[in-house]
Design a protein around this motif. Structure first.
Motif, PDB file in Angstrom:
ATOM      1  N   TYR A 304       0.850  -1.196   0.000  1.00 41.08           N
ATOM      2  CA  TYR A 304       0.000   0.000   0.000  1.00 41.08           C
ATOM      3  C   TYR A 304       0.880   1.239   0.000  1.00 41.08           C
ATOM      4  N   ALA A 305       0.762   2.063  -1.052  1.00 45.50           N
ATOM      5  CA  ALA A 305       1.533   3.300  -1.116  1.00 45.50           C
ATOM      6  C   ALA A 305       0.802   4.459  -0.446  1.00 45.50           C
ATOM      7  N   ASP A 306      -0.505   4.585  -0.728  1.00 44.07           N
ATOM      8  CA  ASP A 306      -1.262   5.709  -0.167  1.00 44.07           C
ATOM      9  C   ASP A 306      -2.673   5.271   0.156  1.00 44.07           C
ATOM     10  N   GLY A 307      -3.526   6.254   0.512  1.00 42.79           N
ATOM     11  CA  GLY A 307      -4.905   5.959   0.861  1.00 42.79           C
ATOM     12  C   GLY A 307      -5.832   6.116  -0.329  1.00 42.79           C
ATOM     13  N   ALA A 308      -7.081   6.476  -0.061  1.00 42.84           N
ATOM     14  CA  ALA A 308      -8.103   6.572  -1.099  1.00 42.84           C
ATOM     15  C   ALA A 308      -8.478   8.030  -1.347  1.00 42.84           C
ATOM     16  N   SER A 311     -11.547   9.552   0.863  1.00 36.22           N
ATOM     17  CA  SER A 311     -11.251   9.974   2.237  1.00 36.22           C
ATOM     18  C   SER A 311     -10.064  10.930   2.289  1.00 36.22           C
ATOM     19  N   ARG A 312      -9.654  11.424   1.129  1.00 37.98           N
ATOM     20  CA  ARG A 312      -8.555  12.386   0.971  1.00 37.98           C
ATOM     21  C   ARG A 312      -7.235  11.839   1.504  1.00 37.98           C
ATOM     22  N   GLY A 313      -7.067  10.532   1.378  1.00 38.20           N
ATOM     23  CA  GLY A 313      -5.809   9.915   1.775  1.00 38.20           C
ATOM     24  C   GLY A 313      -4.891   9.649   0.599  1.00 38.20           C
ATOM     25  N   ALA A 314      -5.415   9.731  -0.631  1.00 39.14           N
ATOM     26  CA  ALA A 314      -4.579   9.551  -1.810  1.00 39.14           C
ATOM     27  C   ALA A 314      -3.512  10.640  -1.842  1.00 39.14           C
ATOM     28  N   ASN A 315      -2.287  10.267  -2.166  1.00 34.56           N
ATOM     29  CA  ASN A 315      -1.160  11.192  -2.112  1.00 34.56           C
ATOM     30  C   ASN A 315      -1.031  11.940  -3.444  1.00 34.56           C
ATOM     31  N   MET A 351       5.726  -7.455  -7.472  1.00 38.41           N
ATOM     32  CA  MET A 351       5.332  -6.379  -6.570  1.00 38.41           C
ATOM     33  C   MET A 351       4.088  -5.713  -7.127  1.00 38.41           C
ATOM     34  N   ASN A 352       3.015  -5.728  -6.347  1.00 41.13           N
ATOM     35  CA  ASN A 352       1.731  -5.153  -6.748  1.00 41.13           C
ATOM     36  C   ASN A 352       1.357  -4.070  -5.740  1.00 41.13           C
ATOM     37  N   THR A 353       1.471  -2.814  -6.156  1.00 41.31           N
ATOM     38  CA  THR A 353       1.345  -1.713  -5.209  1.00 41.31           C
ATOM     39  C   THR A 353       0.098  -0.877  -5.445  1.00 41.31           C
ATOM     40  N   HIS A 354      -0.682  -0.731  -4.396  1.00 39.35           N
ATOM     41  CA  HIS A 354      -1.832   0.179  -4.385  1.00 39.35           C
ATOM     42  C   HIS A 354      -1.308   1.607  -4.488  1.00 39.35           C
ATOM     43  N   ALA A 355      -1.679   2.295  -5.571  1.00 36.36           N
ATOM     44  CA  ALA A 355      -1.294   3.702  -5.727  1.00 36.36           C
ATOM     45  C   ALA A 355      -2.453   4.438  -6.389  1.00 36.36           C
ATOM     46  N   ILE A 356      -3.033   5.378  -5.663  1.00 31.86           N
ATOM     47  CA  ILE A 356      -4.185   6.132  -6.152  1.00 31.86           C
ATOM     48  C   ILE A 356      -3.754   7.503  -6.681  1.00 31.86           C
ATOM     49  N   GLY A 357      -3.090   8.291  -5.853  1.00 30.59           N
ATOM     50  CA  GLY A 357      -2.746   9.659  -6.212  1.00 30.59           C
ATOM     51  C   GLY A 357      -1.588   9.753  -7.196  1.00 30.59           C
ATOM     52  N   GLU A 383      -1.575  -1.197  -8.704  1.00 29.75           N
ATOM     53  CA  GLU A 383      -2.997  -1.463  -8.497  1.00 29.75           C
ATOM     54  C   GLU A 383      -3.748  -0.133  -8.394  1.00 29.75           C
ATOM     55  N   HIS A 384      -4.747   0.027  -9.219  1.00 28.83           N
ATOM     56  CA  HIS A 384      -5.646   1.184  -9.297  1.00 28.83           C
ATOM     57  C   HIS A 384      -5.149   2.255 -10.279  1.00 28.83           C
TER      58      HIS A 384
END
Length: 549
Positions: A304-308, A311-315, A351-357, A383-384
């Motif tokens: 997990y790199a950042d949030g969503a 919820s304003r957690g994405a970087n 390596m599969n990394t959650h990254a939204i922002g 991911e995302h």
């Protein structure tokens, strides 16, 4: 018998044998015929029939070709219905979904009042549980779009801990009893998360890593509850045509349980397991290496790199448009991401990394690139990949990084994403067609239970860029819609490729697993507004029927 007669007799016998050999049929276990079969092979060819033996496809062709050459004890007349490879969800939370089936379902609630009502109903249904849990609320769907507070939960449940997780899993609302049990106070701080406080008091809201402060106190389900959760989730997945899924974020104990159930024949679902980066998982799998069976593939870690964004957690590189000075945050330090990437590279794990922002995507793409260099076949994934700065887009292609996306995120977020990002930055959000162009393929998933479990909703969202009400007219940012062929490939062969499994599944070809689904309508030809109404008639895994409507 004269020599001439013997020669003549031998010729007759040889001729009879040749004729018999030409007309005899070969034995198969299953034949599907009279279908509208989308093979999803390289040429995207169509067929009418295929034969199956020992769980794998042995021939594909016309009905006459297959039935003349093969005989089977079981034959399925598809009656002209559409037949597709078994659908693959390239990113979901299968085990967590199964566990959550006994929690309050808060998806689609239109107000906090409705959330409370559902929680009360859940408590009445399960009055003896030690904790009250729920999942799925989204304040962006309410008339009042602010986070709720815990006051009402404190009044209703003063002696029972309550935690209600937001739809994306990156925020939660807890009551005072839960805070007390976890030892969380208004002064609690942590990296990669926020315990929200107003006027010196807890509001009840926890964001990202702060959620774990509470959930870690919830007693773990026992062995029977875990098994039942997996089987309940499997039943629901088969009913919507899923035959393989990528479960994002598992511990070794859960992976072992899946393996046990699969080997016993109790669980038929094929699982591509993404491991949590816990020390236990690292110690075991770095020592023993990847693990592979016909139904289980363990060769990746979920980071997990950042949030969503919700919820304003994405970087983000630039501040949120609706919160001055706020950029979101990373869930760990840059050095920690570099360290785990180096370990995974060294031990040959994906390596599969959650990254939204866009900031998180930039950082991880650069970390990946530093290790992967140029062209490679490591198939590391983001991911995302929801918001990508134009300056970073070509890094996906340059380093062969796979963008693993979930089309329903775009149609769920489109109502408020512009508020978070502003109109200019929104143009670079959910850019599926542009991401597809980087490597020539893009795997699709749902992220259930964040979104609905039905993969056909994702197909509709990818193609029409519309929600369940077919809104908006003309679709949302249609320049990044996918073609129907690309969407189908994304949930079959391209998803298989992202798992290193394209040689064994993802298309209906000889030598591959006989995983397939029969639908009541053809999603490749019907009007987009009808796609979400399509029903699964039958689902097969390895030539065995696992669901029938």
């Amino acid at each position: 018998m004269t020599k001439t007669l013997r020669t003549f007799t031998a010729a007759i016998l040889l001729g009879s044998a040749l004729i018999s050999g030409c007309t005899s049929t070969q034995q198969a276990d299953l034949i599907v015929y009279n279908g509208n079969v989308y093979t999803v092979d390289d040429a995207f060819t169509k067929a009418q029939a295929f034969a199956v033996k020992d769980g794998k496809i042995i021939a594909v062709g016309t009905t006459s070709e297959v039935r003349e050459k093969y005989n089977a004890s079981v034959e399925i007349d598809a009656e002209g219905k559409a037949v597709y490879p078994g659908l693959i969800d390239a990113h979901c939370h299968f085990y967590r979904y199964g566990l959550a089936l006994q929690s309050a379902d808060l998806v689609g609630t239109e107000s906090y009042k409705e959330v409370v009502q559902k929680v009360v109903e859940q408590r009445e249904k399960y009055p003896d549980t030690d904790w009250i849990t729920g999942r799925g609320w989204d304040q962006n769907d309410w008339a009042v779009k602010e986070f709720p507070t815990k006051d009402t939960l404190d009044l209703l449940f003063p002696d029972t801990p309550v935690i209600l997780t937001r739809v994306d899993g990156h925020a939660a609302l807890a009551n005072q009893k839960a805070f007390d049990l976890a030892g969380v106070t208004a002064g609690t701080t942590l990296t990669g998360g926020v315990v929200e406080v107003e006027n010196g008091k807890l509001t009840g809201i926890l964001i990202d890593n702060a959620v774990d402060l509470i959930t870690d106190k919830i007693p773990a389900p026992d062995a029977d509850e875990q098994r039942q959760a997996l089987l309940n989730a499997e039943h629901n997945c088969f009913a919507v045509g899923i035959t393989t899924l990528d479960d994002a974020g598992l511990d070794k104990a859960t992976v072992d349980l899946m393996d046990e159930l699969q080997k016993k024949g109790d669980m038929q679902m094929r699982v591509y397991a993404m491991l949590n980066p816990s020390q236990e998982n690292q110690d075991y799998y770095f020592k023993n290496g990847p693990y592979k069976t016909d139904r289980l593939n363990v060769r990746s870690f979920k980071i997990y790199a950042d949030g969503a964004l919700g919820s304003r957690g994405a970087n983000l590189i630039e501040p949120y448009a609706d919160r001055a000075g706020h950029h979101g945050f990373l869930l760990a330090s840059e050095q920690e991401f570099r360290d785990i990437a180096a370990k995974l590279y060294e031990h040959n794990f994906q390596m599969n990394t959650h990254a939204i922002g866009d900031s998180a995507n930039r950082l991880l793409l650069d970390i990946y690139g530093n290790l992967l260099k140029d062209k490679n076949d490591r198939r590391w994934r983001i991911e995302h990949a929801q918001i990508v700065n134009p300056e970073d887009m070509d890094k996906f292609g340059r380093y062969n990084v796979i963008p693993s996306v979930q089309p329903t995120h775009a149609t769920s977020d489109m109502y408020w994403a512009g508020d978070r990002l502003g109109s200019e930055r929104l143009k670079h959000a959910y850019p599926y067609e542009e991401l597809l162009e980087q490597n020539g393929y893009i795997p699709l998933g749902s992220d259930f239970p964040v979104e609905d479990i039905n993969p056909l909703y994702g197909f509709h969202a990818a193609v029409a860029r519309q929600d369940a009400k077919n809104y908006p007219d003309g679709g949302f940012q249609m320049e990044n819609a996918l073609s129907r062929e690309a969407a189908l490939r994304g949930m079959t062969i391209w998803a298989a490729k992202s798992n290193f499994e394209e040689k064994e599944k993802g298309s209906l070809e000889a030598g591959k697993f006989a995983d397939f689904v029969i639908l009541d309508q053809d999603i490749m030809t019907i009007a987009p507004e009808q796609m979400r109404n399509v029903k699964v008639l039958q689902t097969y895994v390895g030539g065995k029927q696992v669901y029938k409507r």
